[in-house]
Enzyme design. Structure first.
Site, short mmCIF file in Angstrom:
data_model
loop_
_atom_site.label_atom_id
_atom_site.label_comp_id
_atom_site.label_asym_id
_atom_site.label_seq_id
_atom_site.Cartn_x
_atom_site.Cartn_y
_atom_site.Cartn_z
CB ILE A 295 -2.80 -7.60 6.89
CG1 ILE A 295 -2.27 -8.57 7.94
CG2 ILE A 295 -4.28 -7.77 6.67
CD1 ILE A 295 -2.91 -8.40 9.30
N GLY A 296 0.38 -7.88 5.41
CA GLY A 296 1.69 -7.27 5.49
C GLY A 296 2.80 -8.27 5.29
N GLY B 295 7.09 -8.69 6.40
CA GLY B 295 8.22 -8.09 7.09
C GLY B 295 9.43 -8.98 6.91
N GLY B 296 10.48 -8.64 7.62
CA GLY B 296 11.72 -9.38 7.48
C GLY B 296 11.57 -10.85 7.86
CG PHE B 297 11.27 -11.93 11.59
CD1 PHE B 297 12.40 -12.68 11.88
CD2 PHE B 297 11.17 -10.66 12.11
CE1 PHE B 297 13.41 -12.17 12.68
CE2 PHE B 297 12.17 -10.14 12.92
CZ PHE B 297 13.29 -10.90 13.20
N GLY B 298 8.72 -12.71 7.69
CA GLY B 298 7.75 -13.50 6.94
C GLY B 298 6.47 -12.72 6.71
CB VAL C 176 1.52 -10.32 8.70
CG1 VAL C 176 0.55 -10.31 9.88
CG2 VAL C 176 2.94 -10.13 9.17
CE LYS D 110 5.57 -10.90 11.58
NZ LYS D 110 6.00 -9.76 12.30
CG ASP E 42 13.63 -4.82 13.57
OD1 ASP E 42 14.19 -3.78 13.17
OD2 ASP E 42 13.03 -5.60 12.82
#
Ligand SMILES: *[C@@H]1O[C@H](CO)[C@@H](O)[C@H](O)[C@H]1NC(C)=O
Ligand SMILES: *[C@@H]1O[C@H](CO)[C@@H](O)[C@H](O)[C@H]1NC(C)=O
Ligand SMILES: *[C@@H]1O[C@H](CO)[C@@H](O)[C@H](O)[C@H]1NC(C)=O
Ligand SMILES: *[C@@H]1O[C@H](CO)[C@@H](O)[C@H](O)[C@H]1NC(C)=O
Length: 640
Positions: free
Chosen positions: A337-338, A340-343, A345, A358, A455
């Site tokens: 579903i998404g 981001g910078g960290f990994g 999701v 995540k 962030d």
């Protein structure tokens, strides 16, 4: 019944529990047993159990005429199952009939789990608050924790709960249950409820009085209950009610320096020794317990479980990798579903609950143990404007965080899409601004841990079905490892648009850098435009971002030109102006000039106080070239 009492008393003796009763019989009025009043009382009390459970947890009624009239009410705690409720009321009624043979008034809060209460009288008391001495039960165990800090956390928790219990929009009338984390101790679990016949003001007064009793009666103890006729407040360092199951996973025991294998072995030996010992102790104590029970029979003993170690309610925060792998269909694209910078999701269903998983990118330099410690801390942070962390998984290279699933995408999805941004009217936007402020306030000042988000941005604000904001990714910087976050230009640059000058240039983060981001976010929410967007200005400023644009409008005395045209004219201009004013205070160049979140909440809440005059925003005086350069092209990195 008898056997159960023995067992409770046995526990009492074993663990040093106290036995008390929360029943009261009136001391002024009496009737002759067997008269009409008595008959009416018997009738109405015996009918309460079915009525209360059938009416969803509350029922008041009266029966008879003149001096024989009996008024009675019964209440179950909000959310109690009908059969549990009915049982509780039933035994409370029987106990009260037993305990008050000839008194015209009586009250019973039968269970320290705070399940139900009943009350009767010969005069109508519905809707009125009685001035009366409270009924207290203190947890006998002393607390080993900095009391000044503890007081603050408890008071903060209680204040929030009263506000939530007496909020007219609260789903569960006059009821609140919540948890506040402590740093090196279990969390504080608290529950409060008023009887629904009270007015809002009276409920407020009643709860406030119960909370105020803390100072006089419970300070330094590990828990306490304060009862009045119309309300109750209980807090403990452990979950004492089913109600907490809905809102939290209990924090796991503090991690010591013991390795896992050692703990396991230890508990195995213990479990063999304990049964035999227990049987012997049990027999000895049974006699003792019986003795005490006899002595206290007139009180219909209640057991107060004062120990802070509750073994029955500590679901682990740690998930199994296999479970998560299965729940996400092996991290399939269809579940994604998404990113981001960290990994990435993924959506998943774990234990029947929708969650967002995540999966952190494998480059995290942090060790498993530190990761765990951080995750446990973050899981303790609970606030309605924060996305909750349910747990984590760490196995080999894999580090995974399991979050509450928030259904409605993120704020940027609505805010920056011209075709749907009109769905966010001013009321919603204002509500979102206030919600974000509350969430950040909690992170910064109310949770004891002082989490700097680092962030904050529109894509990190998730929206519930009711468009309430929930901040995500807080604590990630620490979970992920500080060095990692700062060392990676990509990650920093991805959110350049929201970064304060001192963070952007020198990597200095603080509450004040979060507040800068908050200010930018507020401007975006009002304008429906991204801060990284370029605006044509006059000759001297060839290009500017949202920050410079807002500042120019402010200086020119036309701040309302900033407002998203999609809102049309449906807003209160003073409210909008105030929000723009606050945003400009937040983005001032000098961090010391920016207000704290606690000030911001005050500013948002009052339209009478005059606000300070904002100074030049950050970035205006600096050469923006490098910044603009970095912010371009990196926005595309972000999504929910
Ligand atoms: C209730 O009982 C009290 C004490 O016996 C008495 O003074 C009062 O008049 C009674 N009230 C009614 C409405 O009967
Ligand atoms: C009420 O009952 C108690 C004991 O059951 C008795 O001692 C007392 O005298 C009674 N009071 C009245 C007014 O009848
Ligand atoms: C229950 O209490 C309310 C006041 O809160 C009152 O208006 C209502 O009449 C009571 N119901 C009965 C059946 O007495
Ligand atoms: C664990 O033990 C090590 C040394 O054995 C020590 O340096 C460290 O501080 C301990 N950690 C905790 C949390 O007690």
């Amino acid at each position: 019944m008898e056997l159960k009492n023995f067992f409770q008393i046995f526990l009492f003796v074993l663990a040093g529990f106290v036995v008390v009763s929360a029943q009261e019989c009136g001391k002024t009025g009496f009737f002759i047993p067997g008269n009409k009043y008595d008959t009416n009382r018997g009738l109405i009390l015996s009918s309460l159990a079915s009525k209360v459970s059938a009416q969803g947890g509350f029922f008041n009624d009266s029966i008879g005429e003149g001096t024989d009239r009996v008024y009675a009410l019964g209440m179950c705690i909000q959310g109690a199952e009908p059969d549990v409720c009915s049982k509780c009321i039933d035994s409370a009624s029987n106990a009260l009939l037993d305990k008050c043979p000839n008194q015209t008034e009586g009250l019973n809060w039968p269970e320290v789990r705070i399940l139900c209460m009943i009350r009767y009288s010969n005069t109508s008391f519905f809707g009125s608050l009685k001035a009366e001495p409270p009924f207290h039960i203190a947890n006998p165990a002393d607390i080993r924790y900095d009391l000044t800090v503890f007081d603050q956390v408890l008071q903060g928790l209680a204040t929030r709960m009263i506000a939530s219990a007496t909020s007219p929009s609260s789903k569960r009338k006059y009821y609140a249950v919540d948890i506040a984390p402590l740093t090196s101790f279990p969390s504080i679990f608290a529950l409060m409820q008023c009887t629904p016949d009270l007015s809002l003001e009276d409920c407020h007064i009643c709860l406030r009085e119960n909370v105020a009793d803390y100072e006089s009666s419970f300070r330094g103890k590990q828990g306490g209950i304060s009862y009045r006729s119309s309300c109750v407040f209980r807090w403990e360092l452990r979950p004492f009610s089913e109600a907490f199951r809905d809102i939290t996973l209990a924090p796991p025991p503090e991690e010591g320096n013991v390795t896992n294998t050692k703990t396991k072995k230890g508990s195995e030996t213990v479990s063999i020794v304990i049964p035999t010992t227990i049987i012997v102790i049990f027999l000895v104590l049974l006699a003792l317990g019986f003795f005490i029970y006899r002595r206290r029979k007139s009180c219909r003993a209640l057991v107060y479980q004062g120990s802070s170690t509750d073994i029955t309610f500590t679901p682990s925060l740690q998930f199994d990798f296999k479970t998560i792998e299965a729940a996400t269909k092996n991290f399939s694209e269809s579940n994604k579903i998404g990113q981001g910078g960290f990994g990435d999701v993924f959506k998943a269903v774990l234990n029947g609950r929708e969650v967002a998983v995540k999966r952190l990118s494998k480059t995290s330099g942090q060790g498993a143990r530190e990761f765990k410690n951080e995750a446990v801390l973050v899981a303790k942070l609970q606030h309605k404007n924060l996305v909750r962390l349910f747990g984590f998984c760490v196995e080999g290279e894999e580090k995974i965080l399991v979050y509450e699933f928030v259904p409605n995408k993120s704020l940027d999805y609505f805010l920056f899409d011209p075709s749907i941004q009109g769905q966010l009217n001013w009321k919603m936007r204002y509500n979102i601004i206030v919600g974000i402020a509350r969430g950040v306030l909690y992170l910064h000042q109310d949770s004891l841990l002082t989490i700097i988000h680092r962030d904050l941005k529109a894509s990190n604000i998730l929206l519930t079905a009711n468009m309430n904001p929930k901040i995500s990714d807080f604590g990630l910087a620490t979970i992920f490892g500080t060095e990692q976050t700062r060392g990676s230009t990509n990650r920093i640059a991805g959110t350049y648009a929201y970064m304060s000058p001192e963070y952007a240039m020198h990597g200095q983060f603080s509450m004040k850098s979060d507040i800068y981001s908050f200010g930018v976010l507020v401007l975006e929410i009002i304008s429906g435009k991204k801060n990284s967007g370029i605006y044509q200005m006059d000759e001297t400023t060839t290009a500017g971002n949202l920050v410079t644009y807002a500042w120019r409008l402010w200086i020119n005395g036309s701040p309302l030109e900033l407002v998203d045209p999609a809102i049309t004219r449906n807003y209160q201009s003073n409210e909008v102006t105030r929000c723009i004013h606050i945003a400009l205070l937040c983005i001032q160049e000098n961090p010391d000039d920016r207000p704290l979140l606690s000030d911001i909440i005050l500013m948002l809440g009052s339209n009478t106080n005059t606000l300070p005059v904002p100074c030049l925003p950050g970035f205006l005086q600096r050469s923006r070239h490098e910044l603009v350069h970095v912010s371009e092209g990196l926005e595309s990195n972000e999504s929910t």
